[in-house]
Motif scaffolding. Structure first.
Motif, mmCIF file in Angstrom:
data_model
loop_
_atom_site.group_PDB
_atom_site.id
_atom_site.type_symbol
_atom_site.label_atom_id
_atom_site.label_comp_id
_atom_site.label_asym_id
_atom_site.label_seq_id
_atom_site.Cartn_x
_atom_site.Cartn_y
_atom_site.Cartn_z
ATOM 1 N N GLU A 128 -29.943 -46.965 -20.616
ATOM 2 C CA GLU A 128 -30.238 -47.883 -21.728
ATOM 3 C C GLU A 128 -29.139 -47.909 -22.791
ATOM 4 O OE1 GLU A 128 -32.941 -44.971 -24.594
ATOM 5 O OE2 GLU A 128 -33.927 -46.200 -23.079
ATOM 6 N N HIS A 129 -28.257 -46.912 -22.783
ATOM 7 C CA HIS A 129 -27.191 -46.878 -23.793
ATOM 8 C C HIS A 129 -25.898 -47.554 -23.339
ATOM 9 C CE1 HIS A 129 -29.602 -44.499 -26.412
ATOM 10 N NE2 HIS A 129 -29.621 -43.429 -25.628
ATOM 11 N N TRP A 130 -25.788 -47.813 -22.028
ATOM 12 C CA TRP A 130 -24.558 -48.404 -21.508
ATOM 13 C C TRP A 130 -24.386 -49.844 -21.996
ATOM 14 C CZ3 TRP A 130 -20.704 -46.633 -17.979
ATOM 15 C CH2 TRP A 130 -20.827 -45.282 -17.630
ATOM 16 N N HIS A 131 -23.143 -50.167 -22.376
ATOM 17 C CA HIS A 131 -22.757 -51.526 -22.794
ATOM 18 C C HIS A 131 -23.534 -52.023 -24.021
ATOM 19 C CE1 HIS A 131 -20.443 -51.658 -19.112
ATOM 20 N NE2 HIS A 131 -21.532 -51.398 -18.410
ATOM 21 N N THR A 132 -23.938 -51.083 -24.860
ATOM 22 C CA THR A 132 -24.627 -51.465 -26.100
ATOM 23 C C THR A 132 -23.652 -51.566 -27.274
ATOM 24 O OG1 THR A 132 -25.093 -49.146 -26.637
ATOM 25 C CG2 THR A 132 -26.773 -50.347 -25.380
ATOM 26 N N PRO A 164 -21.736 -44.742 -23.237
ATOM 27 C CA PRO A 164 -20.755 -44.042 -22.401
ATOM 28 C C PRO A 164 -19.605 -44.936 -21.941
ATOM 29 C CG PRO A 164 -22.982 -43.491 -21.717
ATOM 30 C CD PRO A 164 -23.082 -44.661 -22.656
ATOM 31 N N TRP A 165 -19.843 -46.234 -21.862
ATOM 32 C CA TRP A 165 -18.788 -47.167 -21.458
ATOM 33 C C TRP A 165 -17.642 -47.151 -22.479
ATOM 34 C CZ3 TRP A 165 -16.886 -49.364 -17.420
ATOM 35 C CH2 TRP A 165 -16.055 -50.485 -17.531
ATOM 36 N N LEU A 166 -17.979 -46.962 -23.731
ATOM 37 C CA LEU A 166 -16.958 -46.853 -24.771
ATOM 38 C C LEU A 166 -16.299 -45.478 -24.748
ATOM 39 C CD1 LEU A 166 -18.656 -48.629 -27.826
ATOM 40 C CD2 LEU A 166 -17.152 -49.602 -26.072
ATOM 41 N N TRP A 167 -17.067 -44.451 -24.414
ATOM 42 C CA TRP A 167 -16.516 -43.090 -24.386
ATOM 43 C C TRP A 167 -15.355 -42.966 -23.410
ATOM 44 C CZ3 TRP A 167 -21.669 -39.976 -23.373
ATOM 45 C CH2 TRP A 167 -22.539 -40.150 -24.466
ATOM 46 N N ARG A 168 -15.439 -43.713 -22.296
ATOM 47 C CA ARG A 168 -14.449 -43.545 -21.234
ATOM 48 C C ARG A 168 -13.028 -43.745 -21.758
ATOM 49 N NH1 ARG A 168 -14.675 -48.822 -21.547
ATOM 50 N NH2 ARG A 168 -13.214 -50.140 -20.371
ATOM 51 N N SER A 184 -21.840 -37.686 -12.215
ATOM 52 C CA SER A 184 -20.952 -38.775 -12.628
ATOM 53 C C SER A 184 -21.388 -39.148 -14.039
ATOM 54 C CB SER A 184 -21.072 -39.976 -11.680
ATOM 55 O OG SER A 184 -22.405 -40.458 -11.655
ATOM 56 N N LEU A 185 -20.531 -39.830 -14.763
ATOM 57 C CA LEU A 185 -20.871 -40.154 -16.149
ATOM 58 C C LEU A 185 -22.138 -41.003 -16.218
ATOM 59 C CD1 LEU A 185 -20.015 -39.791 -19.088
ATOM 60 C CD2 LEU A 185 -18.681 -41.914 -18.887
ATOM 61 N N ASP A 186 -22.306 -41.910 -15.264
ATOM 62 C CA ASP A 186 -23.507 -42.758 -15.315
ATOM 63 C C ASP A 186 -24.769 -42.016 -14.879
ATOM 64 O OD1 ASP A 186 -23.033 -42.687 -12.556
ATOM 65 O OD2 ASP A 186 -23.577 -44.789 -12.259
ATOM 66 N N SER A 187 -24.625 -40.926 -14.117
ATOM 67 C CA SER A 187 -25.818 -40.187 -13.663
ATOM 68 C C SER A 187 -26.316 -39.191 -14.706
ATOM 69 C CB SER A 187 -25.525 -39.448 -12.351
ATOM 70 O OG SER A 187 -24.681 -38.324 -12.571
ATOM 71 N N ILE A 188 -25.447 -38.797 -15.620
ATOM 72 C CA ILE A 188 -25.860 -37.784 -16.611
ATOM 73 C C ILE A 188 -26.194 -38.399 -17.969
ATOM 74 C CG2 ILE A 188 -24.505 -35.987 -15.466
ATOM 75 C CD1 ILE A 188 -22.414 -36.246 -17.675
ATOM 76 N N THR A 189 -26.063 -39.718 -18.055
ATOM 77 C CA THR A 189 -26.363 -40.409 -19.311
ATOM 78 C C THR A 189 -27.480 -41.428 -19.096
ATOM 79 O OG1 THR A 189 -24.576 -41.996 -18.842
ATOM 80 C CG2 THR A 189 -24.051 -40.137 -20.282
ATOM 81 N N SER A 190 -28.059 -41.886 -20.180
ATOM 82 C CA SER A 190 -29.162 -42.845 -20.103
ATOM 83 C C SER A 190 -28.638 -44.259 -19.889
ATOM 84 C CB SER A 190 -29.979 -42.779 -21.406
ATOM 85 O OG SER A 190 -30.972 -43.785 -21.411
#
Length: 225
Positions: free
Chosen positions: A41-45, A51-55, A33-39
């Motif tokens: 610490e970068h979410w919602h920064t 990755p939240w912006l990438w979606r 899943s996108l959250d399992s393959i990314t760090s």
């Protein structure tokens, strides 16, 4: 689980192109899943590594369709896999035809009409135009959007920032929607003309090539093999 470690948007694109179906959060056992393959610490920064912006950038770039297409959960479906998935999960019948047979709510039909007349419409604007701004209409509004996404009638086309009169960002960004037909045509993606049985066979072959037997049990349920 397939072991992907993604840091950049470009790396995430490669994963989506390879596996074709990527949930935002865990949906399938032993499956990325996108959250399992990314760090985390970068979410919602708000950075380029978020990755939240990438979606919302994936559909804007035509890389993948994004929406709550499966079990009311947000997933990304690659442009290559989209025609097969639409044939399998979508419907060849129009929204109005399904409404006449009691398969769609009146709210869903009204929302679809508004979206088709205003492709890329902001969710906030859509709710006002639909006459569903009142608090007691939030649930019918949300459910209508879920119905349309579940049949793959609409797709998230991106996000739009809330701004004040001076044009400055003021508050959270909101989702914007387009009809799936419009989004697919705009991104030169073929229509879902393949027969359901053949589409399912091709999807089954695709996932079997890299998924474990346990994972395939969940895939079978999602795509109704």
């Amino acid at each position: 689980m397939l072991d992907y470690k993604v840091r950049t948007y470009e790396e995430a694109i490669e994963v989506i192109k390879e596996i074709g179906f990527l949930p935002l959060t865990q949906l399938v056992p032993n499956y990325p899943s996108l959250d399992s393959i990314t760090s985390k610490e970068h979410w919602h920064t708000g950075s380029e590594l978020d990755p939240w912006l990438w979606r919302a950038i994936f559909p804007g770039d035509g890389v993948a369709a994004y929406g709550k297409f499966v079990k009311k959960k947000s997933v990304l479906i690659s442009s290559e896999l989209l025609p097969l998935t639409r044939s399998t999960l979508g419907s060849p019948r129009s929204v109005n035809e399904r409404y006449q047979d009691g398969l769609m709510s009146r709210e869903a039909v009204e929302l679809y009409t508004l979206i088709s007349e205003n492709e890329g419409i902001d969710t906030r604007v859509l709710r006002v135009q639909a006459g569903m701004k009142d608090k007691d209409m939030k649930k019918p509004f949300d459910n209508g959007l879920l119905e349309l996404q579940g049949f793959m009638d609409i797709v998230v086309s991106g996000t739009k920032a809330k701004t004040n009169e001076a044009g400055e960002k003021n508050g959270w960004s909101s989702t914007s929607f387009e009809t799936m037909d419009y989004w697919a045509e705009k991104n030169k993606i073929g229509k879902a003309t393949i027969k359901v049985d053949k589409a399912k066979m091709k999807l089954k072959d695709h996932f079997t090539s890299f998924c474990s037997p346990e994972t395939m049990k969940a895939i079978y349920k999602i795509f109704k093999f």
